[in-house]
Design a protein around this motif. Structure first.
Motif, PDB file in Angstrom:
ATOM      1  N   SER A  29      60.931  75.586  26.823  1.00 39.86           N
ATOM      2  CA  SER A  29      62.243  75.502  27.477  1.00 39.86           C
ATOM      3  C   SER A  29      63.275  76.409  26.809  1.00 39.86           C
ATOM      4  O   SER A  29      64.233  76.837  27.451  1.00 39.86           O
ATOM      5  N   GLY A  30      63.076  76.732  25.532  1.00 44.18           N
ATOM      6  CA  GLY A  30      64.012  77.606  24.827  1.00 44.18           C
ATOM      7  C   GLY A  30      63.604  79.066  24.802  1.00 44.18           C
ATOM      8  O   GLY A  30      64.315  79.908  24.245  1.00 44.18           O
ATOM      9  N   CYS A  31      62.479  79.382  25.399  1.00 38.86           N
ATOM     10  CA  CYS A  31      61.973  80.761  25.358  1.00 38.86           C
ATOM     11  C   CYS A  31      62.665  81.610  26.430  1.00 38.86           C
ATOM     12  O   CYS A  31      62.533  81.361  27.629  1.00 38.86           O
ATOM     13  N   ARG A  32      63.380  82.628  25.970  1.00 34.82           N
ATOM     14  CA  ARG A  32      64.119  83.526  26.871  1.00 34.82           C
ATOM     15  C   ARG A  32      63.711  84.969  26.600  1.00 34.82           C
ATOM     16  O   ARG A  32      63.354  85.336  25.477  1.00 34.82           O
ATOM     17  N   ASN A  33      63.796  85.778  27.646  1.00 33.64           N
ATOM     18  CA  ASN A  33      63.517  87.200  27.463  1.00 33.64           C
ATOM     19  C   ASN A  33      64.798  87.909  27.010  1.00 33.64           C
ATOM     20  O   ASN A  33      65.845  87.280  26.839  1.00 33.64           O
ATOM     21  N   SER A  34      64.745  89.226  26.839  1.00 38.37           N
ATOM     22  CA  SER A  34      65.906  89.966  26.322  1.00 38.37           C
ATOM     23  C   SER A  34      67.075  89.990  27.305  1.00 38.37           C
ATOM     24  O   SER A  34      68.187  90.349  26.940  1.00 38.37           O
ATOM     25  N   PHE A  35      66.840  89.574  28.551  1.00 38.07           N
ATOM     26  CA  PHE A  35      67.910  89.532  29.552  1.00 38.07           C
ATOM     27  C   PHE A  35      68.482  88.120  29.707  1.00 38.07           C
ATOM     28  O   PHE A  35      69.347  87.881  30.544  1.00 38.07           O
ATOM     29  N   GLY A  36      67.955  87.171  28.914  1.00 35.86           N
ATOM     30  CA  GLY A  36      68.448  85.796  28.959  1.00 35.86           C
ATOM     31  C   GLY A  36      67.743  84.925  29.978  1.00 35.86           C
ATOM     32  O   GLY A  36      68.083  83.761  30.144  1.00 35.86           O
ATOM     33  N   GLY A  37      66.745  85.470  30.651  1.00 32.48           N
ATOM     34  CA  GLY A  37      66.015  84.696  31.662  1.00 32.48           C
ATOM     35  C   GLY A  37      64.918  83.839  31.052  1.00 32.48           C
ATOM     36  O   GLY A  37      64.355  84.167  30.009  1.00 32.48           O
ATOM     37  N   GLN A  38      64.631  82.724  31.706  1.00 33.06           N
ATOM     38  CA  GLN A  38      63.566  81.814  31.263  1.00 33.06           C
ATOM     39  C   GLN A  38      62.209  82.493  31.403  1.00 33.06           C
ATOM     40  O   GLN A  38      61.909  83.060  32.445  1.00 33.06           O
ATOM     41  N   VAL A  39      61.415  82.429  30.372  1.00 32.73           N
ATOM     42  CA  VAL A  39      60.046  82.949  30.413  1.00 32.73           C
ATOM     43  C   VAL A  39      59.156  81.819  30.919  1.00 32.73           C
ATOM     44  O   VAL A  39      59.208  80.706  30.407  1.00 32.73           O
ATOM     45  N   GLU A  40      58.344  82.117  31.930  1.00 32.62           N
ATOM     46  CA  GLU A  40      57.557  81.055  32.556  1.00 32.62           C
ATOM     47  C   GLU A  40      56.058  81.205  32.400  1.00 32.62           C
ATOM     48  O   GLU A  40      55.330  80.223  32.479  1.00 32.62           O
ATOM     49  N   GLU A  41      55.558  82.407  32.199  1.00 37.36           N
ATOM     50  CA  GLU A  41      54.117  82.614  32.135  1.00 37.36           C
ATOM     51  C   GLU A  41      53.683  83.067  30.753  1.00 37.36           C
ATOM     52  O   GLU A  41      54.248  84.007  30.184  1.00 37.36           O
TER      53      GLU A  41
END
Length: 169
Positions: A29-41
């Motif tokens: 739930s806290g994993c975000r990419n460099s653009f601030g989007g939620q990482v799902e896969e």
């Protein structure tokens, strides 16, 4: 303790280590990419733990969708069930649905914990599978020839340092 790594498919995000589903859910739930989007896969990788669990992870093709069932299963399954499942799925090609957790599929394989086909041949002769052999003839039995014949139906594998001889049904 078994340790896994969740490697994001999004190359602008960082992955994380986890050992149970509570830790996975928190870090997911806290994993975000460099653009601030939620990482799902994520690709799930086996990092550390029992050797037999690593082989089971590989044989069952564990991924993000079934990691929760796998974590539960490795805690409840016995070693012989894990060995049989690795052989049944990984070597014999049977399919197994970890969500159903129906271990009846392991009945499709005969497994012997011996070091070689020769040892299996000796065991079969001792158990009388080739009939009653008079004591005066027992020294003339060609166990190597029997082992070669057994090699038509039986195969050998090593699981977590244990040599097993098996036959798929």
């Amino acid at each position: 303790m078994t340790v896994f790594y969740a490697q994001p498919y999004d190359i602008s995000a960082c992955g994380f280590y986890f050992s149970d589903m509570e830790e996975y859910d928190t870090k997911f739930s806290g994993c975000r990419n460099s653009f601030g989007g939620q990482v799902e896969e994520f690709e799930i990788q086996f990092i550390d733990g029992e050797s037999i669990d690593a082989q089971l992870f590989e044989a069952l093709g564990i991924h993000q969708g079934n990691i929760s069932s796998f974590i539960d299963a490795i805690e409840e399954w016995e070693e012989y069930e894990k060995q049989a499942l690795i052989i049944t799925v990984g070597e014999c090609g049977y399919s197994f649905d970890i969500f159903e957790n129906d271990l009846s599929v392991i009945e499709n394989v005969d497994i012997y914990q011996v070091d070689s086909l020769r040892e299996l041949a000796e065991m079969f002769v001792d158990e009388g599978l080739y009939g009653e052999i008079p004591e005066s003839l027992q020294f003339y039995i060609d166990y190597e020839a029997i082992a070669r014949d057994l090699a038509v139906e039986f195969s050998e594998t090593c699981i977590a340092g244990t040599t097993l001889i098996y036959r798929c049904s």
